[in-house]
Design an enzyme around this catalytic site. Sequence first.
Site, short mmCIF file in Angstrom:
data_model
loop_
_atom_site.label_atom_id
_atom_site.label_comp_id
_atom_site.label_asym_id
_atom_site.label_seq_id
_atom_site.Cartn_x
_atom_site.Cartn_y
_atom_site.Cartn_z
N ASP A 93 0.83 -1.21 0.00
CA ASP A 93 0.00 0.00 0.00
C ASP A 93 0.86 1.27 0.00
O ASP A 93 1.79 1.39 0.80
CB ASP A 93 -0.89 0.03 1.23
CG ASP A 93 -1.84 -1.16 1.31
OD1 ASP A 93 -1.54 -2.18 0.68
OD2 ASP A 93 -2.86 -1.07 2.01
N HIS A 95 -0.91 4.61 -0.84
CA HIS A 95 -1.87 5.66 -0.44
C HIS A 95 -1.35 7.08 -0.70
O HIS A 95 -1.32 7.92 0.20
CB HIS A 95 -2.24 5.48 1.03
CG HIS A 95 -3.15 4.31 1.28
ND1 HIS A 95 -4.38 4.18 0.66
CD2 HIS A 95 -3.00 3.20 2.05
CE1 HIS A 95 -4.95 3.05 1.04
NE2 HIS A 95 -4.13 2.43 1.87
N ASP A 134 -3.86 -0.26 -3.71
CA ASP A 134 -4.04 0.86 -2.78
C ASP A 134 -3.01 1.97 -3.01
O ASP A 134 -2.35 2.45 -2.09
CB ASP A 134 -4.01 0.39 -1.33
CG ASP A 134 -5.37 -0.14 -0.86
OD1 ASP A 134 -6.26 -0.30 -1.72
OD2 ASP A 134 -5.54 -0.38 0.33
N ASN A 169 -8.58 -2.51 -2.55
CA ASN A 169 -9.95 -2.14 -2.24
C ASN A 169 -10.20 -0.64 -2.42
O ASN A 169 -11.32 -0.22 -2.73
CB ASN A 169 -10.32 -2.57 -0.81
CG ASN A 169 -9.41 -2.00 0.25
OD1 ASN A 169 -8.18 -2.12 0.16
ND2 ASN A 169 -9.98 -1.38 1.27
N HIS A 170 -9.16 0.18 -2.28
CA HIS A 170 -9.35 1.62 -2.46
C HIS A 170 -9.46 1.99 -3.93
O HIS A 170 -10.14 2.97 -4.26
CB HIS A 170 -8.24 2.40 -1.76
CG HIS A 170 -8.43 2.47 -0.28
ND1 HIS A 170 -9.06 3.52 0.34
CD2 HIS A 170 -8.11 1.58 0.69
CE1 HIS A 170 -9.12 3.30 1.64
NE2 HIS A 170 -8.54 2.13 1.88
N HIS A 249 -4.02 -8.20 -3.46
CA HIS A 249 -4.11 -7.17 -2.43
C HIS A 249 -4.61 -7.72 -1.09
O HIS A 249 -4.00 -7.52 -0.05
CB HIS A 249 -5.02 -6.03 -2.86
CG HIS A 249 -5.12 -4.94 -1.83
ND1 HIS A 249 -4.08 -4.09 -1.55
CD2 HIS A 249 -6.14 -4.58 -0.99
CE1 HIS A 249 -4.44 -3.25 -0.59
NE2 HIS A 249 -5.67 -3.53 -0.22
#
Length: 356
Positions: A93, A95, A134, A169-170, A249
Amino acid sequence: MTVSLGASRCIYRRSAKRWRPSVMNHHSRFDTELRTTLAPISFLCSASTSFSGKINMTKPLSSQLTLMDQFSVPKIPDIVKLETGQRLVAIGDIHGDFDQLRKALVISGVLDPRSTNLEPIWTGENTICVQCGDILDRGDGELACYRLLADLARQAHSQGGALSLLFGNHEGLNIEGLFQYAWKEGNAEFEKDIGQTVDEALGFKSWRIQFAGNQPSRWAAMEPGGLFAAPLLSSMKVAMVVGNSVLVHGGLTMEHLKYYCGIEEMNRVAREWVQQMHHKYTNHLGNYESVEEVIQAAQGRIDTTSKTLPKCLGGKGGETAPVWVRIYSSPSDLPPQNPLAQKMIGKGLCIQRMVK
Protein backbone atom coordinates in the site's frame (compact mmCIF):
# COMPACT_ATOMS: atom_id res chain seq x y z
CA MET A 1 -31.96 24.21 -20.28
CA THR A 2 -28.56 24.01 -18.60
CA VAL A 3 -27.73 23.86 -14.91
CA SER A 4 -24.74 26.03 -14.07
CA LEU A 5 -21.76 24.66 -12.23
CA GLY A 6 -21.71 24.26 -8.46
CA ALA A 7 -19.92 22.33 -5.73
CA SER A 8 -21.80 19.95 -3.48
CA ARG A 9 -21.38 17.05 -1.12
CA CYS A 10 -21.89 13.35 -1.70
CA ILE A 11 -23.81 11.39 0.92
CA TYR A 12 -22.89 7.85 1.96
CA ARG A 13 -24.81 5.26 3.86
CA ARG A 14 -23.34 2.26 5.62
CA SER A 15 -24.51 -1.19 4.58
CA ALA A 16 -23.11 -4.68 5.05
CA LYS A 17 -19.86 -3.40 6.54
CA ARG A 18 -19.07 -1.39 3.42
CA TRP A 19 -19.88 2.15 2.41
CA ARG A 20 -22.61 2.25 -0.18
CA PRO A 21 -23.15 5.42 -2.17
CA SER A 22 -26.04 7.80 -2.14
CA VAL A 23 -26.09 11.27 -3.63
CA MET A 24 -29.77 11.70 -2.84
CA ASN A 25 -31.17 11.46 0.68
CA HIS A 26 -34.23 13.63 1.24
CA HIS A 27 -34.23 13.05 5.00
CA SER A 28 -30.67 14.13 5.66
CA ARG A 29 -29.33 17.52 6.66
CA PHE A 30 -26.60 16.89 4.10
CA ASP A 31 -29.25 16.75 1.42
CA THR A 32 -30.32 20.22 2.53
CA GLU A 33 -26.73 21.41 2.21
CA LEU A 34 -26.47 19.86 -1.24
CA ARG A 35 -29.66 21.55 -2.39
CA THR A 36 -28.65 24.86 -0.81
CA THR A 37 -25.41 24.75 -2.77
CA LEU A 38 -27.13 23.86 -6.03
CA ALA A 39 -30.16 26.07 -5.42
CA PRO A 40 -28.57 29.25 -6.84
CA ILE A 41 -28.13 27.30 -10.05
CA SER A 42 -29.37 29.39 -12.91
CA PHE A 43 -30.95 27.62 -15.81
CA LEU A 44 -28.99 29.03 -18.72
CA CYS A 45 -28.07 28.02 -22.23
CA SER A 46 -24.61 29.59 -22.08
CA ALA A 47 -22.68 26.31 -21.90
CA SER A 48 -24.10 25.08 -25.20
CA THR A 49 -22.93 28.21 -27.02
CA SER A 50 -19.29 27.40 -26.21
CA PHE A 51 -19.53 23.90 -27.67
CA SER A 52 -17.34 23.50 -30.73
CA GLY A 53 -19.35 20.63 -32.21
CA LYS A 54 -16.49 18.10 -32.06
CA ILE A 55 -17.57 16.36 -28.85
CA ASN A 56 -20.53 14.00 -28.67
CA MET A 57 -22.39 15.07 -25.55
CA THR A 58 -23.68 11.60 -24.63
CA LYS A 59 -20.59 9.48 -25.31
CA PRO A 60 -17.88 8.89 -22.69
CA LEU A 61 -15.07 11.43 -22.70
CA SER A 62 -12.60 8.56 -22.84
CA SER A 63 -13.81 7.61 -26.32
CA GLN A 64 -13.22 11.13 -27.60
CA LEU A 65 -10.22 12.53 -25.72
CA THR A 66 -6.73 11.03 -25.61
CA LEU A 67 -5.27 12.93 -22.70
CA MET A 68 -3.97 10.20 -20.44
CA ASP A 69 -1.06 8.61 -22.34
CA GLN A 70 1.25 9.53 -19.45
CA PHE A 71 -0.66 7.01 -17.32
CA SER A 72 -0.53 4.14 -19.83
CA VAL A 73 0.81 0.83 -18.53
CA PRO A 74 1.81 -2.09 -20.81
CA LYS A 75 -0.22 -5.27 -20.46
CA ILE A 76 1.64 -8.34 -19.24
CA PRO A 77 0.53 -11.96 -18.76
CA ASP A 78 -1.35 -13.03 -15.64
CA ILE A 79 1.10 -15.89 -15.08
CA VAL A 80 4.81 -15.17 -15.44
CA LYS A 81 7.62 -17.70 -15.13
CA LEU A 82 10.82 -16.50 -13.50
CA GLU A 83 14.09 -17.18 -15.23
CA THR A 84 17.13 -18.27 -13.26
CA GLY A 85 18.41 -15.30 -11.30
CA GLN A 86 15.44 -13.10 -12.21
CA ARG A 87 14.09 -11.03 -9.31
CA LEU A 88 10.55 -10.48 -8.08
CA VAL A 89 9.89 -7.27 -6.13
CA ALA A 90 6.55 -6.56 -4.45
CA ILE A 91 5.48 -3.17 -3.07
CA GLY A 92 2.44 -2.80 -0.83
CA ASP A 93 0.00 0.00 0.00
CA ILE A 94 1.22 3.47 -0.97
CA HIS A 95 -1.87 5.66 -0.44
CA GLY A 96 -0.63 8.66 -2.35
CA ASP A 97 2.71 8.95 -0.51
CA PHE A 98 5.00 9.74 -3.42
CA ASP A 99 8.18 10.12 -1.37
CA GLN A 100 7.75 6.72 0.26
CA LEU A 101 7.01 5.10 -3.11
CA ARG A 102 10.16 6.57 -4.56
CA LYS A 103 12.20 5.33 -1.57
CA ALA A 104 10.74 1.82 -1.95
CA LEU A 105 11.59 1.73 -5.65
CA VAL A 106 15.15 2.93 -5.02
CA ILE A 107 15.70 0.39 -2.22
CA SER A 108 14.34 -2.31 -4.52
CA GLY A 109 16.93 -1.40 -7.13
CA VAL A 110 14.47 -0.56 -9.88
CA LEU A 111 14.71 3.25 -9.79
CA ASP A 112 17.88 5.27 -10.30
CA PRO A 113 18.13 7.49 -7.18
CA ARG A 114 19.79 10.21 -9.26
CA SER A 115 16.90 10.41 -11.71
CA THR A 116 14.32 13.15 -11.41
CA ASN A 117 10.60 12.81 -10.73
CA LEU A 118 9.83 14.04 -14.24
CA GLU A 119 12.35 11.71 -15.88
CA PRO A 120 12.64 8.56 -13.73
CA ILE A 121 15.04 5.88 -14.89
CA TRP A 122 14.34 2.13 -14.59
CA THR A 123 17.41 0.27 -13.29
CA GLY A 124 15.76 -3.09 -12.65
CA GLU A 125 16.74 -4.67 -15.98
CA ASN A 126 14.59 -7.85 -16.19
CA THR A 127 13.15 -7.54 -12.66
CA ILE A 128 9.43 -8.20 -12.24
CA CYS A 129 8.01 -5.51 -9.94
CA VAL A 130 4.41 -5.73 -8.69
CA GLN A 131 2.62 -2.98 -6.81
CA CYS A 132 -0.07 -4.77 -4.81
CA GLY A 133 -2.81 -2.11 -4.82
CA ASP A 134 -4.04 0.86 -2.78
CA ILE A 135 -2.20 3.65 -4.54
CA LEU A 136 -5.31 5.76 -3.97
CA ASP A 137 -6.73 7.67 -0.97
CA ARG A 138 -5.22 9.03 2.27
CA GLY A 139 -2.50 10.94 0.44
CA ASP A 140 -1.75 13.97 -1.69
CA GLY A 141 0.30 12.40 -4.50
CA GLU A 142 -1.92 9.71 -5.98
CA LEU A 143 -1.52 10.79 -9.60
CA ALA A 144 2.18 11.45 -9.12
CA CYS A 145 2.51 7.83 -7.94
CA TYR A 146 0.60 6.49 -10.92
CA ARG A 147 2.61 8.65 -13.30
CA LEU A 148 5.92 7.41 -11.88
CA LEU A 149 4.86 3.76 -11.93
CA ALA A 150 3.47 4.01 -15.46
CA ASP A 151 6.69 5.59 -16.74
CA LEU A 152 8.80 2.87 -15.14
CA ALA A 153 6.43 0.17 -16.41
CA ARG A 154 6.95 1.31 -20.00
CA GLN A 155 10.73 1.37 -19.54
CA ALA A 156 10.77 -2.03 -17.86
CA HIS A 157 8.70 -3.52 -20.67
CA SER A 158 11.24 -2.32 -23.25
CA GLN A 159 14.14 -3.84 -21.28
CA GLY A 160 12.79 -7.33 -20.66
CA GLY A 161 11.40 -6.62 -17.21
CA ALA A 162 7.93 -5.70 -16.06
CA LEU A 163 6.06 -3.52 -13.59
CA SER A 164 2.48 -4.54 -12.92
CA LEU A 165 -0.24 -2.85 -10.85
CA LEU A 166 -2.91 -4.69 -8.88
CA PHE A 167 -6.33 -3.49 -7.78
CA GLY A 168 -6.71 -2.76 -4.08
CA ASN A 169 -9.95 -2.14 -2.24
CA HIS A 170 -9.35 1.62 -2.46
CA GLU A 171 -9.13 1.43 -6.23
CA GLY A 172 -12.46 -0.40 -6.09
CA LEU A 173 -13.98 2.32 -3.91
CA ASN A 174 -12.86 5.06 -6.28
CA ILE A 175 -14.16 3.18 -9.30
CA GLU A 176 -17.57 3.06 -7.61
CA GLY A 177 -17.52 6.81 -6.97
CA LEU A 178 -16.84 6.41 -3.22
CA PHE A 179 -14.36 9.07 -2.20
CA GLN A 180 -14.79 9.30 1.58
CA TYR A 181 -11.14 8.33 2.14
CA ALA A 182 -9.72 10.84 -0.34
CA TRP A 183 -7.83 13.80 1.09
CA LYS A 184 -8.62 17.32 -0.04
CA GLU A 185 -5.02 17.59 -1.27
CA GLY A 186 -5.52 14.47 -3.35
CA ASN A 187 -8.74 15.85 -4.80
CA ALA A 188 -6.89 19.06 -5.62
CA GLU A 189 -4.31 17.02 -7.53
CA PHE A 190 -7.07 15.39 -9.61
CA GLU A 191 -8.60 18.80 -10.21
CA LYS A 192 -5.32 20.27 -11.40
CA ASP A 193 -4.06 17.35 -13.49
CA ILE A 194 -7.35 15.94 -14.81
CA GLY A 195 -10.13 18.50 -14.42
CA GLN A 196 -8.29 21.49 -15.83
CA THR A 197 -6.95 19.39 -18.69
CA VAL A 198 -10.48 18.33 -19.63
CA ASP A 199 -11.70 21.94 -19.31
CA GLU A 200 -9.06 23.08 -21.79
CA ALA A 201 -9.68 20.21 -24.20
CA LEU A 202 -13.45 20.75 -24.29
CA GLY A 203 -13.50 24.50 -24.01
CA PHE A 204 -16.25 24.43 -21.36
CA LYS A 205 -16.83 23.24 -17.79
CA SER A 206 -20.41 22.04 -17.88
CA TRP A 207 -19.25 18.41 -18.06
CA ARG A 208 -18.77 18.67 -14.27
CA ILE A 209 -22.47 19.17 -13.51
CA GLN A 210 -23.42 15.53 -14.19
CA PHE A 211 -21.36 14.45 -11.15
CA ALA A 212 -23.48 16.54 -8.74
CA GLY A 213 -20.43 17.93 -6.97
CA ASN A 214 -19.03 14.49 -6.07
CA GLN A 215 -15.41 15.19 -7.09
CA PRO A 216 -16.06 15.38 -10.86
CA SER A 217 -12.38 15.24 -11.86
CA ARG A 218 -11.69 12.13 -9.78
CA TRP A 219 -14.97 10.47 -10.81
CA ALA A 220 -14.49 11.19 -14.52
CA ALA A 221 -11.05 9.57 -14.37
CA MET A 222 -11.85 6.53 -12.24
CA GLU A 223 -15.33 5.37 -13.24
CA PRO A 224 -15.69 2.35 -15.58
CA GLY A 225 -15.22 3.59 -19.13
CA GLY A 226 -13.70 6.78 -17.73
CA LEU A 227 -10.53 8.60 -18.69
CA PHE A 228 -8.25 6.09 -16.92
CA ALA A 229 -10.09 2.99 -18.13
CA ALA A 230 -8.07 2.22 -21.26
CA PRO A 231 -4.57 3.50 -20.42
CA LEU A 232 -4.36 2.43 -16.77
CA LEU A 233 -7.23 0.43 -15.25
CA SER A 234 -7.47 -2.08 -18.12
CA SER A 235 -3.85 -3.10 -17.46
CA MET A 236 -4.36 -3.63 -13.74
CA LYS A 237 -5.01 -7.08 -12.28
CA VAL A 238 -6.86 -8.58 -9.35
CA ALA A 239 -4.10 -11.15 -8.90
CA MET A 240 -1.13 -12.58 -10.73
CA VAL A 241 1.32 -15.45 -10.40
CA VAL A 242 5.05 -14.82 -10.73
CA GLY A 243 7.22 -17.90 -10.39
CA ASN A 244 6.10 -19.70 -7.22
CA SER A 245 4.31 -16.66 -5.75
CA VAL A 246 0.77 -15.39 -6.12
CA LEU A 247 0.34 -11.65 -5.60
CA VAL A 248 -2.96 -10.10 -4.56
CA HIS A 249 -4.11 -7.17 -2.43
CA GLY A 250 -6.34 -8.91 0.12
CA GLY A 251 -6.05 -12.63 -0.49
CA LEU A 252 -7.14 -15.53 -2.67
CA THR A 253 -9.10 -18.59 -1.63
CA MET A 254 -10.12 -21.77 -3.40
CA GLU A 255 -13.63 -20.30 -3.59
CA HIS A 256 -12.31 -17.42 -5.70
CA LEU A 257 -10.47 -19.77 -8.01
CA LYS A 258 -13.45 -22.10 -8.40
CA TYR A 259 -15.88 -19.24 -9.05
CA TYR A 260 -13.73 -17.85 -11.86
CA CYS A 261 -11.98 -21.07 -12.91
CA GLY A 262 -8.63 -19.44 -12.23
CA ILE A 263 -7.04 -16.01 -12.01
CA GLU A 264 -6.90 -15.47 -15.77
CA GLU A 265 -10.69 -15.47 -16.04
CA MET A 266 -10.92 -13.34 -12.89
CA ASN A 267 -8.65 -10.72 -14.44
CA ARG A 268 -10.48 -10.88 -17.76
CA VAL A 269 -13.82 -10.14 -16.08
CA ALA A 270 -12.36 -7.18 -14.17
CA ARG A 271 -10.57 -5.86 -17.26
CA GLU A 272 -13.61 -6.00 -19.52
CA TRP A 273 -15.91 -4.51 -16.88
CA VAL A 274 -13.68 -1.55 -16.08
CA GLN A 275 -13.34 -0.59 -19.75
CA GLN A 276 -17.09 -0.31 -20.31
CA MET A 277 -19.36 2.50 -19.14
CA HIS A 278 -22.42 0.76 -17.67
CA HIS A 279 -24.80 3.67 -17.16
CA LYS A 280 -26.69 5.94 -19.56
CA TYR A 281 -26.43 9.21 -17.67
CA THR A 282 -23.63 10.92 -19.61
CA ASN A 283 -24.50 14.58 -20.12
CA HIS A 284 -21.46 16.75 -20.82
CA LEU A 285 -23.48 19.88 -21.53
CA GLY A 286 -25.28 19.68 -18.21
CA ASN A 287 -28.74 19.90 -19.73
CA TYR A 288 -30.96 19.38 -16.69
CA GLU A 289 -34.34 20.87 -15.85
CA SER A 290 -33.88 20.89 -12.08
CA VAL A 291 -31.60 20.19 -9.15
CA GLU A 292 -33.56 16.99 -8.51
CA GLU A 293 -32.74 15.76 -12.01
CA VAL A 294 -29.03 16.39 -11.46
CA ILE A 295 -29.08 14.41 -8.21
CA GLN A 296 -31.17 11.58 -9.61
CA ALA A 297 -28.88 11.21 -12.62
CA ALA A 298 -25.77 11.11 -10.42
CA GLN A 299 -27.46 8.58 -8.15
CA GLY A 300 -28.32 6.45 -11.17
CA ARG A 301 -24.73 6.64 -12.33
CA ILE A 302 -23.34 5.42 -9.03
CA ASP A 303 -26.06 2.80 -8.43
CA THR A 304 -25.50 1.22 -11.85
CA THR A 305 -21.77 0.96 -11.23
CA SER A 306 -22.29 -0.63 -7.82
CA LYS A 307 -24.86 -3.12 -9.12
CA THR A 308 -22.63 -4.29 -11.97
CA LEU A 309 -19.38 -4.36 -9.95
CA PRO A 310 -17.76 -7.80 -10.43
CA LYS A 311 -17.50 -10.05 -7.42
CA CYS A 312 -13.70 -10.05 -7.64
CA LEU A 313 -13.64 -6.27 -7.11
CA GLY A 314 -16.09 -6.24 -4.24
CA GLY A 315 -19.49 -6.69 -5.83
CA LYS A 316 -22.18 -9.06 -4.54
CA GLY A 317 -20.93 -9.17 -0.94
CA GLY A 318 -17.68 -7.22 -0.87
CA GLU A 319 -15.95 -8.53 2.28
CA THR A 320 -14.99 -11.86 0.69
CA ALA A 321 -13.55 -10.37 -2.53
CA PRO A 322 -9.82 -10.81 -3.26
CA VAL A 323 -9.34 -7.05 -2.79
CA TRP A 324 -11.16 -7.02 0.57
CA VAL A 325 -10.71 -10.38 2.30
CA ARG A 326 -8.95 -10.21 5.68
CA ILE A 327 -8.48 -13.88 6.59
CA TYR A 328 -4.75 -13.78 5.85
CA SER A 329 -4.07 -10.54 7.72
CA SER A 330 -6.02 -11.03 10.93
CA PRO A 331 -4.56 -10.41 13.44
CA SER A 332 -2.11 -7.84 12.07
CA ASP A 333 1.58 -8.80 11.97
CA LEU A 334 0.88 -12.26 13.39
CA PRO A 335 0.16 -15.68 11.88
CA PRO A 336 -3.45 -15.88 10.61
CA GLN A 337 -6.04 -17.03 13.11
CA ASN A 338 -7.59 -19.25 10.46
CA PRO A 339 -5.74 -22.61 10.73
CA LEU A 340 -6.45 -23.38 7.06
CA ALA A 341 -5.02 -20.11 5.74
CA GLN A 342 -1.70 -21.63 4.70
CA LYS A 343 -3.40 -24.44 2.78
CA MET A 344 -6.28 -22.58 1.17
CA ILE A 345 -4.82 -22.09 -2.28
CA GLY A 346 -1.64 -24.14 -2.35
CA LYS A 347 -3.30 -26.96 -4.27
CA GLY A 348 -5.27 -24.67 -6.56
CA LEU A 349 -2.31 -22.72 -7.95
CA CYS A 350 0.66 -24.89 -6.96
CA ILE A 351 2.42 -21.90 -5.42
CA GLN A 352 4.69 -21.62 -2.40
CA ARG A 353 3.71 -18.19 -1.05
CA MET A 354 1.11 -15.48 -1.19
CA VAL A 355 2.34 -11.90 -1.32
CA LYS A 356 -0.13 -9.19 -0.40
